[in-house]
Design a protein around this motif. Structure first.
Motif, PDB file in Angstrom:
ATOM      1  N   UNK A 197       0.835  -1.210   0.000  1.00 53.18           N
ATOM      2  CA  UNK A 197       0.000   0.000   0.000  1.00 53.18           C
ATOM      3  C   UNK A 197       0.867   1.256   0.000  1.00 53.18           C
ATOM      4  N   UNK A 198       1.951   1.250   0.765  1.00 50.57           N
ATOM      5  CA  UNK A 198       2.874   2.400   0.771  1.00 50.57           C
ATOM      6  C   UNK A 198       3.431   2.642  -0.618  1.00 50.57           C
ATOM      7  N   UNK A 199       3.891   1.593  -1.257  1.00 49.03           N
ATOM      8  CA  UNK A 199       4.459   1.733  -2.599  1.00 49.03           C
ATOM      9  C   UNK A 199       3.427   2.308  -3.566  1.00 49.03           C
ATOM     10  N   UNK A 200       2.183   1.824  -3.447  1.00 45.15           N
ATOM     11  CA  UNK A 200       1.145   2.308  -4.349  1.00 45.15           C
ATOM     12  C   UNK A 200       0.899   3.802  -4.146  1.00 45.15           C
ATOM     13  N   UNK A 201       0.827   4.249  -2.898  1.00 42.64           N
ATOM     14  CA  UNK A 201       0.580   5.664  -2.627  1.00 42.64           C
ATOM     15  C   UNK A 201       1.745   6.548  -3.063  1.00 42.64           C
ATOM     16  N   UNK A 202       2.933   5.971  -3.180  1.00 38.94           N
ATOM     17  CA  UNK A 202       4.126   6.745  -3.548  1.00 38.94           C
ATOM     18  C   UNK A 202       4.400   6.746  -5.041  1.00 38.94           C
ATOM     19  N   UNK A 203       3.543   6.158  -5.835  1.00 34.47           N
ATOM     20  CA  UNK A 203       3.817   6.044  -7.276  1.00 34.47           C
ATOM     21  C   UNK A 203       3.895   7.390  -7.976  1.00 34.47           C
ATOM     22  N   UNK A 204       3.290   8.427  -7.409  1.00 39.63           N
ATOM     23  CA  UNK A 204       3.356   9.755  -8.010  1.00 39.63           C
ATOM     24  C   UNK A 204       4.647  10.482  -7.640  1.00 39.63           C
ATOM     25  N   UNK A 205       5.444   9.900  -6.751  1.00 46.77           N
ATOM     26  CA  UNK A 205       6.622  10.597  -6.242  1.00 46.77           C
ATOM     27  C   UNK A 205       7.927   9.830  -6.466  1.00 46.77           C
ATOM     28  N   UNK A 206       7.828   8.517  -6.602  1.00 46.77           N
ATOM     29  CA  UNK A 206       9.008   7.685  -6.785  1.00 46.77           C
ATOM     30  C   UNK A 206       8.863   6.918  -8.087  1.00 46.77           C
ATOM     31  N   UNK A 207       9.885   6.872  -8.933  1.00 45.32           N
ATOM     32  CA  UNK A 207       9.791   6.130 -10.201  1.00 45.32           C
ATOM     33  C   UNK A 207       9.382   4.684  -9.978  1.00 45.32           C
ATOM     34  N   UNK A 208       8.633   4.162 -10.937  1.00 45.06           N
ATOM     35  CA  UNK A 208       8.078   2.815 -10.779  1.00 45.06           C
ATOM     36  C   UNK A 208       9.158   1.755 -10.626  1.00 45.06           C
ATOM     37  N   UNK A 209      10.240   1.876 -11.402  1.00 40.56           N
ATOM     38  CA  UNK A 209      11.266   0.828 -11.334  1.00 40.56           C
ATOM     39  C   UNK A 209      11.954   0.816  -9.973  1.00 40.56           C
ATOM     40  N   UNK A 210      12.067   1.994  -9.327  1.00 37.42           N
ATOM     41  CA  UNK A 210      12.667   2.021  -7.991  1.00 37.42           C
ATOM     42  C   UNK A 210      11.730   1.420  -6.951  1.00 37.42           C
ATOM     43  N   UNK A 211      10.443   1.633  -7.139  1.00 41.77           N
ATOM     44  CA  UNK A 211       9.485   1.011  -6.229  1.00 41.77           C
ATOM     45  C   UNK A 211       9.481  -0.510  -6.390  1.00 41.77           C
ATOM     46  N   UNK A 212       9.584  -0.968  -7.632  1.00 44.42           N
ATOM     47  CA  UNK A 212       9.590  -2.405  -7.870  1.00 44.42           C
ATOM     48  C   UNK A 212      10.833  -3.056  -7.261  1.00 44.42           C
ATOM     49  N   UNK A 213      11.952  -2.331  -7.281  1.00 44.26           N
ATOM     50  CA  UNK A 213      13.202  -2.881  -6.742  1.00 44.26           C
ATOM     51  C   UNK A 213      13.313  -2.723  -5.224  1.00 44.26           C
ATOM     52  N   UNK A 214      12.407  -1.954  -4.627  1.00 45.97           N
ATOM     53  CA  UNK A 214      12.445  -1.750  -3.176  1.00 45.97           C
ATOM     54  C   UNK A 214      12.094  -3.053  -2.461  1.00 45.97           C
ATOM     55  N   UNK A 215      12.991  -3.520  -1.612  1.00 41.63           N
ATOM     56  CA  UNK A 215      12.776  -4.789  -0.928  1.00 41.63           C
ATOM     57  C   UNK A 215      11.924  -4.647   0.328  1.00 41.63           C
ATOM     58  N   UNK A 216      11.810  -3.456   0.829  1.00 44.06           N
ATOM     59  CA  UNK A 216      11.017  -3.233   2.030  1.00 44.06           C
ATOM     60  C   UNK A 216      10.738  -1.766   2.216  1.00 44.06           C
ATOM     61  N   UNK A 217      10.154  -1.429   3.355  1.00 47.82           N
ATOM     62  CA  UNK A 217       9.772  -0.041   3.582  1.00 47.82           C
ATOM     63  C   UNK A 217      10.993   0.862   3.759  1.00 47.82           C
ATOM     64  N   UNK A 218      12.118   0.335   4.253  1.00 47.40           N
ATOM     65  CA  UNK A 218      13.309   1.175   4.418  1.00 47.40           C
ATOM     66  C   UNK A 218      13.803   1.704   3.081  1.00 47.40           C
ATOM     67  N   UNK A 219      13.707   0.890   2.039  1.00 48.78           N
ATOM     68  CA  UNK A 219      14.076   1.367   0.705  1.00 48.78           C
ATOM     69  C   UNK A 219      13.155   2.488   0.256  1.00 48.78           C
ATOM     70  N   UNK A 220      11.866   2.358   0.577  1.00 45.06           N
ATOM     71  CA  UNK A 220      10.913   3.414   0.237  1.00 45.06           C
ATOM     72  C   UNK A 220      11.247   4.683   1.014  1.00 45.06           C
ATOM     73  N   UNK A 221      11.574   4.541   2.298  1.00 45.05           N
ATOM     74  CA  UNK A 221      11.924   5.708   3.112  1.00 45.05           C
ATOM     75  C   UNK A 221      13.161   6.422   2.537  1.00 45.05           C
ATOM     76  N   UNK A 222      14.150   5.656   2.090  1.00 45.22           N
ATOM     77  CA  UNK A 222      15.352   6.280   1.505  1.00 45.22           C
ATOM     78  C   UNK A 222      14.994   7.092   0.272  1.00 45.22           C
ATOM     79  N   UNK A 223      14.116   6.563  -0.573  1.00 46.35           N
ATOM     80  CA  UNK A 223      13.710   7.298  -1.772  1.00 46.35           C
ATOM     81  C   UNK A 223      12.962   8.579  -1.395  1.00 46.35           C
ATOM     82  N   UNK A 224      12.134   8.510  -0.371  1.00 50.77           N
ATOM     83  CA  UNK A 224      11.420   9.714   0.066  1.00 50.77           C
ATOM     84  C   UNK A 224      12.389  10.753   0.622  1.00 50.77           C
ATOM     85  N   UNK A 225      13.427  10.300   1.318  1.00 52.88           N
ATOM     86  CA  UNK A 225      14.453  11.234   1.793  1.00 52.88           C
ATOM     87  C   UNK A 225      15.155  11.889   0.622  1.00 52.88           C
ATOM     88  N   UNK A 226      15.476  11.102  -0.400  1.00 56.70           N
ATOM     89  CA  UNK A 226      16.157  11.653  -1.580  1.00 56.70           C
ATOM     90  C   UNK A 226      15.297  12.691  -2.287  1.00 56.70           C
TER      91      UNK A 226
END
Length: 614
Positions: free
Chosen positions: A52-81
């Motif tokens: 669900x987090x990945x889905x809500x972030x699709x407007x902010x993080x590129x799709x390929x980075x979301x697909x490669x994210x192994x967990x929420x920490x990867x998503x958090x790093x992208x949001x920090x970037x």
């Protein structure tokens, strides 16, 4: 030293700027506290939460980075970037947790759900309302709802892509990628929900449509819109990408006819608009129609080609009907594909087979027969069942024969006749027995029981070769257990009045290709209304009528179980229910490939009428 504590910024800091409740500790580096909180949140998030987090972030993080994210920490790093997350910038993360309904994790950030709700109401929300709406729909869907929607989505998504869809959010992404679903056009969701009785889901979608229409009227955007408006200038922005707000059609107060055309075009989905444009460009929409549309809209009509391109069919008289026919064709192709993937019995002959309906209304006691029961009451209301069964089996393509008030010997003779009949040009055989019953038995009109298994044995392939390998269907409306004393009521039970009934015996023949659908489970009575017919036959006929050409027979019987289970009989201060029991040795699925046009009987009981209280 004090322990690790997550604290909010002071009220003064909240009033100073956009609220961003930071993390602070008077003994430990705040950044350490912040990262520790993120790690704690990651430990508590489930795989569903992360999706669900990945889905809500699709407007902010590129799709390929979301697909490669192994967990929420990867998503958090992208949001920090992206500058959307930091120790003093928690609004985005708190809204994410709030939207996925993990209020318990907000405490790790020293936030409260009410705080997040207030900030959203003040227009501080950063997530796309479009994705928030889709997530709300996803959370309310049952697995059965999703299966139905996935089936309908075959009209829009390729087979290869649909195979990888395993939940509603991935289905929404696939529809987005095919441009069937956009933030300003969610009509496809209404189409996918057409077959489901879920007004709550439709309300979620309609509320979203109302909100984007409201934003569209404020063309410059407003802080209260919830999602930031697009920038007024063309200066590159470093914030999150923002979708274009929905723009309603431009209406002209002086031309109501033009307004009607504009609103009609706005209501058409992308597929309809594209088809209309293709037809107009190809010259296959009648010139008068194009010119009339242009005239009332106050525009110049487009030039018409002298000769339409070859290869196009005649112009559709009704564009909506054309689109509907195309949709039905694609649904038929999807059903055919499913039938190819699962083994199915042949079901394309006309007539499809012989359907015998035994309708025992009147009963008598024969003193010459030792096993003839006494005081079996007449089965008032059974003629309603008979008429409805005649209707539905005619519609399903069967040759229908009825037998009224036949004794146990006549019932046995009937199945002997079926045994010696030639079924070579038929696909199957069906028998419907409406009578009193006990465990594993049905009664003749002379109140003598006949074993259901003995009847089925008569048409096994060894005795009836022309039915070998073909499905043999039995529908039994009779009790399979002890009698209940009837009250003064519209409800009756189809049970024999024999004390000391023997234990339930096996009723399934020891051969493949049989289906025996009992109106109730072993040991229990089966309810019947004197005026509306039995619960089981009522729902069997309704469901076959509505779904007979769209689903396989076993799936339909599961639906019948659900519908009958909604009925309640109130007797002697208690409440009683009924559960049908289909049992089968089928080797393949049964799809009725065609339906005849048949007139319904005058009264087909509805769901509300089967709940008559005792």
């Amino acid at each position: 030293m004090k322990g690790l504590i997550l604290q909010k910024n002071s009220t003064e800091s909240k009033m100073a700027a956009l609220p961003s409740y930071g993390l602070a500790n008077d003994a430990i580096d705040p950044n350490f506290n912040f990262r520790r909180a993120l790690k704690d949140i990651d430990d508590d998030l489930t795989s569903s939460d992360i999706a669900s987090l990945k889905f809500l972030c699709r407007d902010f993080i590129p799709a390929f980075k979301l697909e490669n994210a192994k967990g929420s920490l990867d998503v958090f790093r992208q949001l920090e970037n992206k500058g959307l997350l930091g120790s003093n910038n928690l609004m985005f993360l708190t809204e994410l947790l709030y939207r996925i309904q993990r209020a318990d994790l907000l405490r790790k950030l020293a936030w409260h759900p009410d705080q997040v709700s207030r900030e959203i109401e003040r227009g501080r929300a950063q997530l796309n309302p479009f994705r928030v709406m889709l997530l709300e729909v996803s959370e309310e869907l049952t697995s059965r709802d999703f299966d139905d929607m996935k089936f309908m989505a075959a009209a829009y998504i390729s087979r290869n892509k649909l195979e990888s869809v395993d939940n509603f959010l991935s289905l929404a992404i696939a529809l987005e990628q095919g441009m069937k679903l956009t933030s300003d056009n969610v009509h496809v969701l209404h189409e996918l929900l057409q077959t489901q009785e879920r007004p709550d889901l439709k309300d979620i979608i309609q509320n979203y449509e109302a909100s984007i229409s409201s934003r569209g009227r404020n063309s410059k955007g407003s802080p209260d819109d919830g999602f930031p408006p697009p920038p007024m200038d063309k200066t590159p922005q470093h914030g999150p990408p923002v979708p274009e707000p929905f723009q309603p059609p431009q209406l002209r107060p002086d031309n109501q006819e033009a307004n009607l055309v504009a609103m009609t075009q706005n209501m058409m989905g992308p597929a309809q608009q594209g088809y209309q444009q293709m037809m107009q460009q190809a010259g296959r929409v009648p010139g008068s129609q194009v010119q009339q549309t242009a005239r009332v809209a106050g525009q110049q009509p487009p030039e018409q080609p002298q000769e339409p391109p070859a290869g196009l069919g005649p112009a559709p008289a009704d564009l909506q009907a054309t689109i509907q026919r195309e949709l039905e064709l694609r649904l038929q192709e999807e059903r055919a594909r499913q039938r190819e993937e699962m083994p199915c019995y042949r079901m394309d002959r006309n007539p499809r087979g012989l359907a015998v309906i035994v309708n025992n209304l009147q009963f008598f006691h024969d003193p010459r027969l030792p096993n003839s029961r006494q005081r079996l009451e007449n089965r008032e209301g059974t003629n309603v069942d008979r008429d409805n069964l005649i209707f539905i089996f005619n519609k399903l393509g069967f040759e229908v024969e009825t037998r009224e008030n036949i004794t146990h010997n006549q019932l046995i003779d009937l199945f002997n006749q079926v045994r010696y009949a030639d079924h070579s040009n038929f696909d199957c055989f069906a028998a419907c027995i409406l009578s009193h019953g006990s465990q594993g038995q049905v009664y003749g009109s002379d109140s003598v029981p006949v074993s259901i298994r003995d009847l089925a044995e008569e048409i096994k392939s060894t005795k009836c070769p022309s039915l070998g390998g073909k499905p043999k269907l039995f529908f039994i409306q009779a009790c399979q257990g002890r009698d209940e004393q009837p009250g003064i009521s519209d409800i009756r039970v189809d049970a024999g009045q024999a004390p000391g009934l023997e234990g339930f015996q096996e009723t399934i023949p020891n051969e493949a290709d049989f289906l025996l659908s009992y109106s109730t489970i072993p040991g229990y009575v089966s309810y019947r209304s004197k005026t509306q017919g039995s619960w089981f036959i009522t729902k069997l006929v309704e469901t076959l009528d509505n779904m007979g050409d769209r689903h396989d027979l076993l799936s339909i019987l599961i639906k019948v179980n659900e519908e009958v289970g909604k009925a309640i009989a109130r007797k002697g201060g208690g409440e009683f229910k009924q559960s049908p029991a289909p049992v089968a040795t089928l080797r393949k699925k049964i799809f009725f490939s065609f339906l005849r046009d048949t007139r319904k009987p005058q009264v087909v009981p509805r769901a509300s009428t089967v709940n008559t209280a005792v």
